[in-house]
Motif scaffolding. Structure first.
Motif, PDB file in Angstrom:
ATOM      1  N   ARG A 113      -9.789   8.684   5.133  1.00  0.00           N
ATOM      2  CA  ARG A 113      -9.818  10.157   5.137  1.00  0.00           C
ATOM      3  C   ARG A 113     -10.564  10.631   3.899  1.00  0.00           C
ATOM      4  O   ARG A 113     -10.258  10.173   2.792  1.00  0.00           O
ATOM      5  CB  ARG A 113      -8.392  10.735   5.111  1.00  0.00           C
ATOM      6  N   GLU A 115     -10.565  12.737   1.418  1.00  0.00           N
ATOM      7  CA  GLU A 115      -9.705  13.682   0.716  1.00  0.00           C
ATOM      8  C   GLU A 115     -10.034  13.612  -0.758  1.00  0.00           C
ATOM      9  O   GLU A 115     -10.679  12.669  -1.208  1.00  0.00           O
ATOM     10  CB  GLU A 115      -8.237  13.290   0.890  1.00  0.00           C
ATOM     11  N   GLY A 120      -1.584   8.629  -5.508  1.00  0.00           N
ATOM     12  CA  GLY A 120      -0.968   8.476  -4.184  1.00  0.00           C
ATOM     13  C   GLY A 120      -1.864   8.908  -3.035  1.00  0.00           C
ATOM     14  O   GLY A 120      -1.445   8.949  -1.888  1.00  0.00           O
ATOM     15  N   ARG A 121      -3.089   9.296  -3.304  1.00  0.00           N
ATOM     16  CA  ARG A 121      -4.000   9.721  -2.247  1.00  0.00           C
ATOM     17  C   ARG A 121      -5.351   9.046  -2.419  1.00  0.00           C
ATOM     18  O   ARG A 121      -6.020   9.222  -3.435  1.00  0.00           O
ATOM     19  CB  ARG A 121      -4.157  11.245  -2.324  1.00  0.00           C
ATOM     20  N   GLN A 122      -5.736   8.256  -1.452  1.00  0.00           N
ATOM     21  CA  GLN A 122      -7.010   7.549  -1.518  1.00  0.00           C
ATOM     22  C   GLN A 122      -7.849   7.893  -0.287  1.00  0.00           C
ATOM     23  O   GLN A 122      -7.355   8.490   0.657  1.00  0.00           O
ATOM     24  CB  GLN A 122      -6.753   6.041  -1.525  1.00  0.00           C
ATOM     25  N   PHE A 125      -6.955   4.024   2.641  1.00  0.00           N
ATOM     26  CA  PHE A 125      -5.569   3.662   2.347  1.00  0.00           C
ATOM     27  C   PHE A 125      -5.052   2.869   3.546  1.00  0.00           C
ATOM     28  O   PHE A 125      -5.785   2.646   4.498  1.00  0.00           O
ATOM     29  CB  PHE A 125      -4.736   4.929   2.094  1.00  0.00           C
ATOM     30  N   GLN A 127      -1.962   2.087   6.447  1.00  0.00           N
ATOM     31  CA  GLN A 127      -0.755   2.558   7.120  1.00  0.00           C
ATOM     32  C   GLN A 127      -0.122   1.444   7.929  1.00  0.00           C
ATOM     33  O   GLN A 127      -0.808   0.583   8.492  1.00  0.00           O
ATOM     34  CB  GLN A 127      -1.076   3.705   8.085  1.00  0.00           C
ATOM     35  N   ARG A 258       4.351  18.883  10.774  1.00  0.00           N
ATOM     36  CA  ARG A 258       3.409  17.761  10.802  1.00  0.00           C
ATOM     37  C   ARG A 258       1.963  18.257  10.974  1.00  0.00           C
ATOM     38  O   ARG A 258       1.718  19.270  11.582  1.00  0.00           O
ATOM     39  CB  ARG A 258       3.727  16.735  11.899  1.00  0.00           C
ATOM     40  N   THR A 282       6.329  12.231   0.487  1.00  0.00           N
ATOM     41  CA  THR A 282       6.481  11.806   1.879  1.00  0.00           C
ATOM     42  C   THR A 282       6.018  10.363   1.994  1.00  0.00           C
ATOM     43  O   THR A 282       4.862  10.050   1.725  1.00  0.00           O
ATOM     44  CB  THR A 282       5.599  12.669   2.806  1.00  0.00           C
ATOM     45  N   VAL A 283       6.928   9.494   2.375  1.00  0.00           N
ATOM     46  CA  VAL A 283       6.551   8.094   2.526  1.00  0.00           C
ATOM     47  C   VAL A 283       5.902   7.893   3.890  1.00  0.00           C
ATOM     48  O   VAL A 283       5.018   7.074   4.067  1.00  0.00           O
ATOM     49  CB  VAL A 283       7.795   7.184   2.408  1.00  0.00           C
ATOM     50  N   GLY A 309       2.678   5.282   4.730  1.00  0.00           N
ATOM     51  CA  GLY A 309       1.601   4.895   3.828  1.00  0.00           C
ATOM     52  C   GLY A 309       2.021   3.613   3.118  1.00  0.00           C
ATOM     53  O   GLY A 309       3.050   3.575   2.451  1.00  0.00           O
ATOM     54  N   ARG A 312       2.371   3.617  -0.673  1.00  0.00           N
ATOM     55  CA  ARG A 312       3.621   4.232  -1.155  1.00  0.00           C
ATOM     56  C   ARG A 312       4.799   3.284  -0.991  1.00  0.00           C
ATOM     57  O   ARG A 312       5.696   3.250  -1.820  1.00  0.00           O
ATOM     58  CB  ARG A 312       3.877   5.546  -0.432  1.00  0.00           C
TER      59      ARG A 312
HETATM   60  P1  AMP Z   1      -0.014  11.138   8.316  1.00  0.00           P
HETATM   61  O1  AMP Z   1      -0.732  10.231   9.264  1.00  0.00           O
HETATM   62  O2  AMP Z   1      -0.875  12.211   7.747  1.00  0.00           O
HETATM   63  O3  AMP Z   1       1.280  11.627   8.861  1.00  0.00           O
HETATM   64  O4  AMP Z   1       0.379  10.231   7.054  1.00  0.00           O
HETATM   65  C1  AMP Z   1       1.423   9.294   7.076  1.00  0.00           C
HETATM   66  C2  AMP Z   1       1.583   8.695   5.714  1.00  0.00           C
HETATM   67  O5  AMP Z   1       0.387   8.009   5.338  1.00  0.00           O
HETATM   68  C3  AMP Z   1       1.787   9.705   4.597  1.00  0.00           C
HETATM   69  O6  AMP Z   1       3.127  10.066   4.497  1.00  0.00           O
HETATM   70  C4  AMP Z   1       1.345   8.931   3.392  1.00  0.00           C
HETATM   71  O7  AMP Z   1       2.362   8.044   2.944  1.00  0.00           O
HETATM   72  C5  AMP Z   1       0.198   8.101   3.933  1.00  0.00           C
HETATM   73  N1  AMP Z   1      -1.103   8.751   3.653  1.00  0.00           N
HETATM   74  C6  AMP Z   1      -1.738   9.719   4.350  1.00  0.00           C
HETATM   75  N2  AMP Z   1      -2.918  10.034   3.779  1.00  0.00           N
HETATM   76  C7  AMP Z   1      -3.038   9.237   2.703  1.00  0.00           C
HETATM   77  C8  AMP Z   1      -4.043   9.059   1.694  1.00  0.00           C
HETATM   78  N3  AMP Z   1      -5.177   9.768   1.707  1.00  0.00           N
HETATM   79  N4  AMP Z   1      -3.834   8.137   0.723  1.00  0.00           N
HETATM   80  C9  AMP Z   1      -2.691   7.398   0.700  1.00  0.00           C
HETATM   81  N5  AMP Z   1      -1.718   7.513   1.623  1.00  0.00           N
HETATM   82  C10 AMP Z   1      -1.882   8.415   2.603  1.00  0.00           C
END
Ligand code: AMP
Length: 426
Positions: A113, A115, A120-122, A125, A127, A258, A282-283, A309, A312
């Motif tokens: 993504r 971003e 905590g944001r890359q 990353f 999942q 969400r 948010t984990v 994530g 995390r």
């Molecule tokens: P989401 O798919 O947006 O619901 O994200 C689920 C989980 O993925 C989040 O709660 C984070 O733990 C992790 N996550 C989402 N975006 C990122 C990011 N850019 N960098 C690191 N972890 C992320």
């Protein structure tokens, strides 16, 4: 020119890969417990899949996708999340026709993504996610939630709360959409450009706008839960009842919507106040998606899932036992002849299933002992000129400090007997 990794990406160096493997192993074990099987889908998909599945008004689709044209001019996107690919594969491979109506999958791997990188944001990353496709039952929602809670508990995350909410079915969402439009109508001109677009196309997305977050109308916006149809309310009540019966603690969080469009009915997030993650992190989260499969051209089959994530999860679980992946034997030759023999011995030991390594740097004993220590070797095997002549090796147990001369042909038996005799020092 000096190269650096692209912004928002990190190298997982070999010092850390053990932690990743440990986490992956734990997740695989828990999934096996739940009879959830792994699914691996491509890292890139047709862009259209994500715009359709995730929603063309979401931040993920409008701002964060890594999209490129391939050499034939087709638009491709690096996957920003895992559900769309699984759903596409489920439809394409007609997995709905399998005799087992409820299909349960997990996946783990990199997501992309665009971003702003921060703690905590890359941009790349990882999942771990679970999808349970085939039934509309609230029991399945709860099974997914229990799995999610099991994961964070197994990792020893502190101060975890399960937040749940319901977005309702189509009927509830229509009623809610109208209520939201009515609520924001008087102030829509004050909201950002994106929100004005969202107002027309998908007013629910106004609620996760980062720009207008502080607007006074955000706080007292109507809640989905007050607009549930009878059907949707019965579903949600059953989810709560089942969680109560299982003594899983949760809070009903009426603000939880969400960020992806495919959700309906139950949505949930696992929020941690673990000091290692920072308060309110948010984990992971997920929810039910009853129309996604049919929107992708499949039959009318409902699903529920979540994603965590992994970075995390790892921060929470940063204590690894280095001893655990220590070597059985570190072979320490002194001189050329000894080195030839060492090469034979490590090859033989590896073939017998022992983890071992040898010095390749022609160092003295002191340097070699340091390596044995760094590799957490159970044994240091010293081979000097004398040993070569006598066709023996000198085995030093680094735990008991005991040393033994062992005939070449007895090495394997010696190690096995040592471990069996309770000398594995566990
Ligand atoms: P989401 O798919 O947006 O619901 O994200 C689920 C989980 O993925 C989040 O709660 C984070 O733990 C992790 N996550 C989402 N975006 C990122 C990011 N850019 N960098 C690191 N972890 C992320």
């Amino acid at each position: 020119m000096a190269y650096s990794a692209p912004r928002g990406t990190v190298d997982i160096l070999s010092d850390n890969s053990g932690q990743w493997q440990q986490l992956e192993q734990l997740l695989r074990t828990i999934c096996a417990n739940y009879n959830v099987k792994e699914m691996r889908t491509p890292i890139f998909e047709h862009t259209e899949l994500f715009t359709r599945a995730v929603g063309d008004t979401t931040d993920v689709v409008t701002k964060e996708m890594y999209t490129f044209e391939d050499k034939k001019g087709r638009s491709m996107t690096l996957r920003p999340e895992g559900t769309a690919g699984i759903a596409r594969s489920y439809v394409e491979n007609k997995l709905y026709a399998l005799p087992e109506k409820l299909q349960k999958y997990y996946y783990m791997g990199p997501m992309f993504r665009y971003e702003r990188p921060q703690s905590g944001r890359q941009r790349q990353f990882h999942q771990f996610g679970v999808e349970m496709i085939g039934l509309e039952s609230p029991y399945v929602d709860v099974e997914a939630m229990v799995l999610a809670v099991t994961v964070v508990e197994a990792l020893g995350l502190q101060d975890i709360t399960l937040h749940i909410n319901s977005l309702g079915d189509e009927e509830s969402r229509d009623a809610y959409r109208e209520a939201l439009k009515k609520h924001f109508e008087p102030v829509i001109k004050d909201l950002c450009y994106d929100c004005q677009q969202r107002y027309e196309k998908n007013p629910l997305r106004i609620l996760d706008c980062k720009v207008d977050r502080e607007h006074p109308f955000m706080n007292d916006a109507p809640h989905t839960i007050d607009y549930l149809s009878e059907n949707a309310k019965a579903h949600f009540d059953k989810v709560c009842e089942l969680l109560d019966d299982l003594e899983i603690e949760y809070v009903i969080d009426t603000n939880l919507v969400r960020g992806l469009d495919y959700y309906s009915h139950t949505v949930f997030e696992v929020i941690s106040d673990d000091p290692k993650l920072g308060a309110g992190a948010t984990v992971g989260g997920g929810g039910r998606y009853n129309t996604l499969i049919s929107e992708l051209g499949g039959p009318d089959v409902p699903g529920v899932g979540f994603a965590f994530g992994m970075e995390r999860l790892l921060i929470a679980n940063s204590d690894v036992d280095a001893e655990e992946d220590g070597l059985d034997v570190y072979v320490m030759p002194l001189g050329n002849e000894a080195k030839d023999l060492a090469m034979q011995i490590v090859t033989m030991l590896r073939a017998n299933g022992f983890t071992c390594d040898m010095d390749q740097c022609d160092r003295g004993l002191k340097g070699q002992f340091k390596s044995a220590d760094r590799f957490h070797a159970h044994f240091s095997m010293i081979i000097g000129e004398e040993e070569v002549k006598k066709e023996v090796v000198n085995m030093k147990c680094n735990h008991s400090k005991e040393q033994n001369e062992v005939l070449l042909e007895n090495i394997v038996a010696f190690i096995e007997a040592h471990y069996e005799g309770g000398h594995d020092h566990e």
